[in-house]
Design a protein around this motif. Sequence first.
Motif, PDB file in Angstrom:
ATOM      1  N   ALA A 269      20.218  -0.413   5.722  1.00 50.81           N
ATOM      2  CA  ALA A 269      20.527  -0.911   4.387  1.00 50.81           C
ATOM      3  C   ALA A 269      20.578   0.201   3.355  1.00 50.81           C
ATOM      4  CB  ALA A 269      19.491  -1.957   3.966  1.00 50.81           C
ATOM      5  N   MET A 270      19.751   1.239   3.526  1.00 45.62           N
ATOM      6  CA  MET A 270      19.718   2.337   2.571  1.00 45.62           C
ATOM      7  C   MET A 270      20.746   3.415   2.891  1.00 45.62           C
ATOM      8  SD  MET A 270      17.378   1.285   0.535  1.00 45.62           S
ATOM      9  CE  MET A 270      17.242   2.708  -0.517  1.00 45.62           C
TER      10      MET A 270
ATOM     11  N   LEU B 256      19.866   5.486  -3.913  1.00 46.69           N
ATOM     12  CA  LEU B 256      20.043   5.750  -2.486  1.00 46.69           C
ATOM     13  C   LEU B 256      21.156   4.899  -1.902  1.00 46.69           C
ATOM     14  CD1 LEU B 256      16.412   6.120  -1.089  1.00 46.69           C
ATOM     15  CD2 LEU B 256      18.157   7.863  -1.275  1.00 46.69           C
ATOM     16  N   LEU B 257      21.363   3.709  -2.494  1.00 47.03           N
ATOM     17  CA  LEU B 257      22.402   2.834  -1.959  1.00 47.03           C
ATOM     18  C   LEU B 257      23.789   3.437  -2.126  1.00 47.03           C
ATOM     19  CD1 LEU B 257      21.172  -0.696  -3.085  1.00 47.03           C
ATOM     20  CD2 LEU B 257      21.073   0.314  -0.821  1.00 47.03           C
ATOM     21  N   ARG B 258      23.936   4.353  -3.070  1.00 46.80           N
ATOM     22  CA  ARG B 258      25.238   4.987  -3.243  1.00 46.80           C
ATOM     23  C   ARG B 258      25.602   5.840  -2.037  1.00 46.80           C
ATOM     24  NH1 ARG B 258      27.790   4.908  -7.823  1.00 46.80           N
ATOM     25  NH2 ARG B 258      28.801   6.883  -7.358  1.00 46.80           N
ATOM     26  N   ARG B 259      24.625   6.139  -1.201  1.00 45.09           N
ATOM     27  CA  ARG B 259      24.906   6.899   0.005  1.00 45.09           C
ATOM     28  C   ARG B 259      25.345   6.009   1.153  1.00 45.09           C
ATOM     29  NH1 ARG B 259      22.739  12.030   0.255  1.00 45.09           N
ATOM     30  NH2 ARG B 259      23.829  12.103   2.239  1.00 45.09           N
ATOM     31  N   ARG B 260      25.346   4.699   0.918  1.00 38.12           N
ATOM     32  CA  ARG B 260      25.829   3.811   1.981  1.00 38.12           C
ATOM     33  C   ARG B 260      27.315   4.069   2.209  1.00 38.12           C
ATOM     34  NH1 ARG B 260      23.379  -1.967   2.856  1.00 38.12           N
ATOM     35  NH2 ARG B 260      25.560  -2.392   3.333  1.00 38.12           N
ATOM     36  N   PRO B 261      27.716   4.293   3.445  1.00 40.15           N
ATOM     37  CA  PRO B 261      29.136   4.606   3.676  1.00 40.15           C
ATOM     38  C   PRO B 261      30.076   3.450   3.360  1.00 40.15           C
ATOM     39  CG  PRO B 261      27.922   4.417   5.751  1.00 40.15           C
ATOM     40  CD  PRO B 261      26.908   4.411   4.659  1.00 40.15           C
ATOM     41  N   ASP B 262      29.601   2.191   3.476  1.00 36.53           N
ATOM     42  CA  ASP B 262      30.502   1.091   3.150  1.00 36.53           C
ATOM     43  C   ASP B 262      30.769   1.018   1.647  1.00 36.53           C
ATOM     44  OD1 ASP B 262      27.900   0.372   2.628  1.00 36.53           O
ATOM     45  OD2 ASP B 262      28.158  -1.718   3.213  1.00 36.53           O
TER      46      ASP B 262
ATOM     47  N   GLY C 281       0.790  -1.232   0.000  1.00 35.55           N
ATOM     48  CA  GLY C 281       0.000   0.000   0.000  1.00 35.55           C
ATOM     49  C   GLY C 281       0.816   1.272   0.000  1.00 35.55           C
ATOM     50  N   ALA C 282       2.104   1.195  -0.252  1.00 37.00           N
ATOM     51  CA  ALA C 282       2.932   2.402  -0.215  1.00 37.00           C
ATOM     52  C   ALA C 282       2.808   3.157  -1.519  1.00 37.00           C
ATOM     53  CB  ALA C 282       4.401   2.031   0.032  1.00 37.00           C
ATOM     54  N   PRO C 283       2.720   4.483  -1.472  1.00 33.53           N
ATOM     55  CA  PRO C 283       2.635   5.268  -2.697  1.00 33.53           C
ATOM     56  C   PRO C 283       3.977   5.375  -3.386  1.00 33.53           C
ATOM     57  CG  PRO C 283       2.693   6.702  -0.799  1.00 33.53           C
ATOM     58  CD  PRO C 283       2.631   5.303  -0.265  1.00 33.53           C
ATOM     59  N   ALA C 284       3.950   5.729  -4.631  1.00 29.75           N
ATOM     60  CA  ALA C 284       5.195   5.860  -5.389  1.00 29.75           C
ATOM     61  C   ALA C 284       5.887   7.161  -5.026  1.00 29.75           C
ATOM     62  CB  ALA C 284       4.901   5.826  -6.891  1.00 29.75           C
ATOM     63  N   ALA C 285       7.196   7.117  -4.949  1.00 31.40           N
ATOM     64  CA  ALA C 285       7.984   8.306  -4.611  1.00 31.40           C
ATOM     65  C   ALA C 285       8.547   8.916  -5.882  1.00 31.40           C
ATOM     66  CB  ALA C 285       9.110   7.938  -3.654  1.00 31.40           C
ATOM     67  N   THR C 286       8.344  10.201  -6.041  1.00 35.88           N
ATOM     68  CA  THR C 286       8.873  10.893  -7.214  1.00 35.88           C
ATOM     69  C   THR C 286      10.222  11.529  -6.937  1.00 35.88           C
ATOM     70  OG1 THR C 286       7.720  12.927  -6.595  1.00 35.88           O
ATOM     71  CG2 THR C 286       6.537  11.382  -8.006  1.00 35.88           C
ATOM     72  N   ASP C 287      10.552  11.721  -5.695  1.00 35.76           N
ATOM     73  CA  ASP C 287      11.833  12.324  -5.342  1.00 35.76           C
ATOM     74  C   ASP C 287      12.218  11.776  -3.978  1.00 35.76           C
ATOM     75  OD1 ASP C 287      14.110  13.864  -5.311  1.00 35.76           O
ATOM     76  OD2 ASP C 287      13.110  15.556  -4.359  1.00 35.76           O
ATOM     77  N   ALA C 288      13.465  11.385  -3.818  1.00 35.13           N
ATOM     78  CA  ALA C 288      13.881  10.808  -2.537  1.00 35.13           C
ATOM     79  C   ALA C 288      15.345  11.124  -2.308  1.00 35.13           C
ATOM     80  CB  ALA C 288      13.658   9.295  -2.519  1.00 35.13           C
ATOM     81  N   HIS C 289      15.711  11.390  -1.110  1.00 33.01           N
ATOM     82  CA  HIS C 289      17.098  11.585  -0.741  1.00 33.01           C
ATOM     83  C   HIS C 289      17.290  11.105   0.688  1.00 33.01           C
ATOM     84  CE1 HIS C 289      15.164  15.293   0.725  1.00 33.01           C
ATOM     85  NE2 HIS C 289      16.062  15.255   1.673  1.00 33.01           N
TER      86      HIS C 289
END
Length: 466
Positions: A456-457, A279-285, A43-51
């Motif tokens: 994870a994100m 978003l995974l590119r923001r993972r520090p590892d 039931g989650a809506p679609a995200a058009t922008d995320a950071h």
Amino acid sequence: MKRRRRFLLMAGVLALAGCAANAPPQPASSLQLPSGWRAQAAGAPAATDAHVEQLWWQAFGDPVLSDLVGEALARNGDLRVARARVQEYRARLAQADANRAPNLAFDGSPTRTRTLASSGKPYVTNIFQAELQASYEIDVWGRLGNLSDAAGESYRAEQASLDAAALSIAASVATSYLNLRGLDAQLALTQSTLQLREQSRELARKQFEVGYSSRLEWLQAQSEYHAAAEQVPQLQRQIFEQENALAILVGGNPGAIARGLPLAELAAPGVPAGLPSELLRRRPDIARAEHNLAAANASLAATRDQLLPSFKLTAAGGGQATTLTDFLHAPTALWRLTALAAGPLFDGGRVQAQTDAAGAQRDQLVYTYENVVRNAFAETENSLGAIYRLQQQAVENDARRATAADTLRIAHNRYRNGYASYLEELDAQRTLYSADVGLLQLKTRILVASVDLYRAMGGGWSAKVQ
């Protein structure tokens, strides 16, 4: 004639450049980024922008949790070690940059000697001398620049390691706190159930004494009371240990932990269905693996160029006199200027072997980077899938609990009216208690799964929803 000299100079430079060791090529990447996630929150809506949102733990709305995470980020011992490592690598970067700058040194040497003259008579000589020395290595091949780049990438990798440690500590504190609130809720439920079991035991005793029920039912009621009572110290022990572990995480001594919102008022933040893989590119590892790979490439280039000659300029100037007065007022000026070119002629393959080893280390980091990225995708998929499946399980648990509550009501009425034995009511009590415990555990697991998704994100998210 000038054109010929330029040609010869260029030919000489190219010939020298060809003396560098052979560096193995970097292996081709085998990564394939997924176009979407296999699991999504229901039931989650679609995200058009995320950071990424750095203070993601505030999404749970519990000020005590936010205070605990803030305290852990400031005082945790592992983070203090990580910060010290960042300082170490910052100093290494400064050292590498300093190797590319000119070097200045000062040398002063007043000397008094007693020697023999040709006639055999001793005499004393005073010499006052001071000299300023300067040296500079011309980085023709970029070796020093590569070493500086490698140090810079290693420094940034340590900064990413600090971020990874901070993310892990924040997630561990949030998980520990949510588990603690889950144990608190289970303890409250068990204590409430214990009171009901005590009332049922007294009712069974009275009915046994007046002959309305058998001794078996009374003994069974006593057994159920002690079974519930046994759970209380067990849960208290788990709470005690959880508090101590959480206190250590926040950088303190083992002790009590403040409480905020109860478990029933804590809600898992919503998950937008359109969380992008970027978003995974923001993972520090992942950032750490990227910087380590870049550092390895720069180190490989510097190692490869060890066979090339180095060029240095040195200059010195100063004064010398035989008396202190002459040295202070009119010393004899001395100077020298030297240009030095040095390079290996034969090393038995040492540099090539070092280059091959550096290339193999670079390849290891390539594969490590790919493994880190794949692991990040797997952790995100698992967290999304866990939230979705746990939410489905919670729906079924709600239905089971509603049925168990209705069953207990009917069984209690039948027992009070003499249509059924007390064992039937006890069985219904067990079923309802099991459903209540399952409900609390599922609520805790959904909250913890949300923390796992944040981890994870690489942090939280802020999405504009259409």
